[in-house]
Design a protein around this motif. Sequence first.
Motif, PDB file in Angstrom:
ATOM      1  N   ALA A 179       0.827  -1.209   0.000  1.00  0.00           N
ATOM      2  CA  ALA A 179       0.000   0.000   0.000  1.00  0.00           C
ATOM      3  C   ALA A 179       0.861   1.257   0.000  1.00  0.00           C
ATOM      4  CB  ALA A 179      -0.921  -0.004   1.220  1.00  0.00           C
ATOM      5  N   GLY A 180       0.375   2.269  -0.695  1.00  0.00           N
ATOM      6  CA  GLY A 180       1.116   3.519  -0.762  1.00  0.00           C
ATOM      7  C   GLY A 180       1.223   4.232   0.567  1.00  0.00           C
ATOM      8  N   SER A 181       0.290   3.976   1.469  1.00  0.00           N
ATOM      9  CA  SER A 181       0.309   4.643   2.773  1.00  0.00           C
ATOM     10  C   SER A 181       1.210   3.949   3.792  1.00  0.00           C
ATOM     11  CB  SER A 181      -1.121   4.712   3.341  1.00  0.00           C
ATOM     12  OG  SER A 181      -1.650   3.404   3.527  1.00  0.00           O
ATOM     13  N   ALA A 182       1.803   2.809   3.441  1.00  0.00           N
ATOM     14  CA  ALA A 182       2.688   2.106   4.364  1.00  0.00           C
ATOM     15  C   ALA A 182       3.967   2.911   4.588  1.00  0.00           C
ATOM     16  CB  ALA A 182       3.029   0.726   3.815  1.00  0.00           C
ATOM     17  N   GLN A 183       4.448   2.937   5.819  1.00  0.00           N
ATOM     18  CA  GLN A 183       5.689   3.619   6.170  1.00  0.00           C
ATOM     19  C   GLN A 183       6.764   2.561   6.414  1.00  0.00           C
ATOM     20  OE1 GLN A 183       5.279   6.679   9.225  1.00  0.00           O
ATOM     21  NE2 GLN A 183       3.048   6.677   8.909  1.00  0.00           N
ATOM     22  N   GLY A 217      -0.508  -3.879   4.047  1.00  0.00           N
ATOM     23  CA  GLY A 217      -1.753  -3.133   3.963  1.00  0.00           C
ATOM     24  C   GLY A 217      -1.599  -1.650   4.239  1.00  0.00           C
ATOM     25  N   GLU A 218      -2.744  -0.976   4.275  1.00  0.00           N
ATOM     26  CA  GLU A 218      -2.775   0.471   4.491  1.00  0.00           C
ATOM     27  C   GLU A 218      -2.276   0.828   5.892  1.00  0.00           C
ATOM     28  OE1 GLU A 218      -3.483   2.661   2.259  1.00  0.00           O
ATOM     29  OE2 GLU A 218      -4.423   1.444   0.687  1.00  0.00           O
ATOM     30  N   ASN A 219      -1.466   1.900   5.941  1.00  0.00           N
ATOM     31  CA  ASN A 219      -1.012   2.499   7.204  1.00  0.00           C
ATOM     32  C   ASN A 219      -0.202   1.538   8.070  1.00  0.00           C
ATOM     33  OD1 ASN A 219      -2.382   5.047   6.691  1.00  0.00           O
ATOM     34  ND2 ASN A 219      -4.287   3.928   7.111  1.00  0.00           N
ATOM     35  N   ASN A 234      -3.901  -4.034   7.619  1.00  0.00           N
ATOM     36  CA  ASN A 234      -3.953  -2.591   7.815  1.00  0.00           C
ATOM     37  C   ASN A 234      -3.649  -2.195   9.262  1.00  0.00           C
ATOM     38  OD1 ASN A 234      -4.851  -2.577   5.177  1.00  0.00           O
ATOM     39  ND2 ASN A 234      -6.991  -2.215   5.706  1.00  0.00           N
ATOM     40  N   GLY A 235      -2.864  -1.124   9.411  1.00  0.00           N
ATOM     41  CA  GLY A 235      -2.646  -0.520  10.717  1.00  0.00           C
ATOM     42  C   GLY A 235      -1.701  -1.254  11.637  1.00  0.00           C
ATOM     43  N   GLU A 272      -4.892  -7.204  11.263  1.00  0.00           N
ATOM     44  CA  GLU A 272      -4.927  -5.747  11.369  1.00  0.00           C
ATOM     45  C   GLU A 272      -4.654  -5.242  12.785  1.00  0.00           C
ATOM     46  OE1 GLU A 272      -8.657  -4.427   9.787  1.00  0.00           O
ATOM     47  OE2 GLU A 272      -8.179  -5.087   7.757  1.00  0.00           O
TER      48      GLU A 272
END
Length: 335
Positions: free
Chosen positions: A247-251, A264-266, A282-283, A298
Motif C-alpha cells: 500500500a502507498g500509505s505504508a511507512q 496493507g494500508e497504514n 492494515n494498521g 490488522e
Amino acid sequence: MKIIVPMAGMGKRMRPHTLTVPKPLVPIAGKPIVQRLVEDIAKVCHEPIEEVAFIIGDFGKDVENRLLKIAESVGARGTITYQDKPLGTAHAILCAKESLEGNVVVAFADTLFKADFTLDTSADGTIWVQQVEDPRPFGVVKLNDNGEITDFVEKPEHFVSDLAIIGIYYFKDGAYLREELQYLLDNNILDKGEFQLTNALENMKNKGTRFIPGKISEWLDCGNKDATVYTNQRYLSYLQDSEDLVAGSAQINNSVVIPPVFIGENVILDNAVVGPYVSIGNGTQVSDSVISNSIVQENTVIKFANITNSMLGSFVSYKGTQADLSLGDYNALKE
C-alpha cells in the motif's frame, strides 16, 4: 450464473483465529478466503455473475455486510441464508433453495484453487477433483474410459479412487439439483448420519445427468493454521507479478522487504525485515523484528521478535523472540 457458498461451519480446526470471525473471512494475501474464492470462480466462468448466495450461521450483521460487499465486488447481488444445524452438505446447499435456478456454481468456502480454463457451461455438470495420496477423508469419483464420472463415493473406507472432490461444482440446471436435494431430506436419506450432496449427484447420474471432472492446477486448503500459511505463500507467489501488493500509505523505515509480501494500508515497519511470503494487515506496526512466511492481521503490534510459519490475529500485542505462533485476536504476549 449464480454462485452458492455454504460457509456455516464453526471452523474449529482454525481456532483461535475463528473465535471472533468465521474462517472464510480469515485473510489470504490481504483478502478474505471467501473473497478469493468468489473472485477465482468469476474468472473461470467468463460470464456475468448474477447472484452470490452465502449460507451462514449466526455470524452477526457486520459479517453479513462484508459478505454482501464481496458479492458487489464481482458485480453481483448478494443474498444471505442460514443453516442452523450442521446436517450435511446437501442440507447446507438446500438452505439457499430460492437461489437454485439456472446455471449454478456451488463452492464450499474452506478451499481455494488455481486453474487456467474456461468453464464449459454446456455440460450437464462439472465436479472439480484433485488426485490425492489418501482419499479416505474425502468424497471421491470414479471415471470411465471417456473421462465421464461413473460413481460418487463419500469418504471410502477402502480404495475406490484417488480423485478427491475439492468442494466446487457446476450445475447447468440449478432447479433440478434443488429437487434432488429436497428428495434426500423428504425421504430421510442419510449417509454417515448426514444428508450428503454425493447421494444427490449419484441419483442425478443414474437418471442420465452427465458429469465430467474439472481439472485444476493446484488445490489449496485452509483447514488449519499451517495449511492457511502455506496457501498465503502460494497466493503471494501468484500475485506478485500482477498486483501491487504494498500500500502507498505504508511507512517503511530502515527496513528490508523481501518479496513477495502483502503490506496493507497504514502499516509501519521500523528496523524490520519482512518477507518472503508475509501478509501484514492494515494498521499493524512491526519494529526491531524479522518476519517470514506468516500472516499478521490488522492493528497488531510486534516488537523484538523473530517470527516464521505463524498466524497472528487483529489487535495482538507481541513482544518476544523466535517463535512459531498461532495467536488469535486481542492476545497480548511478552517474553
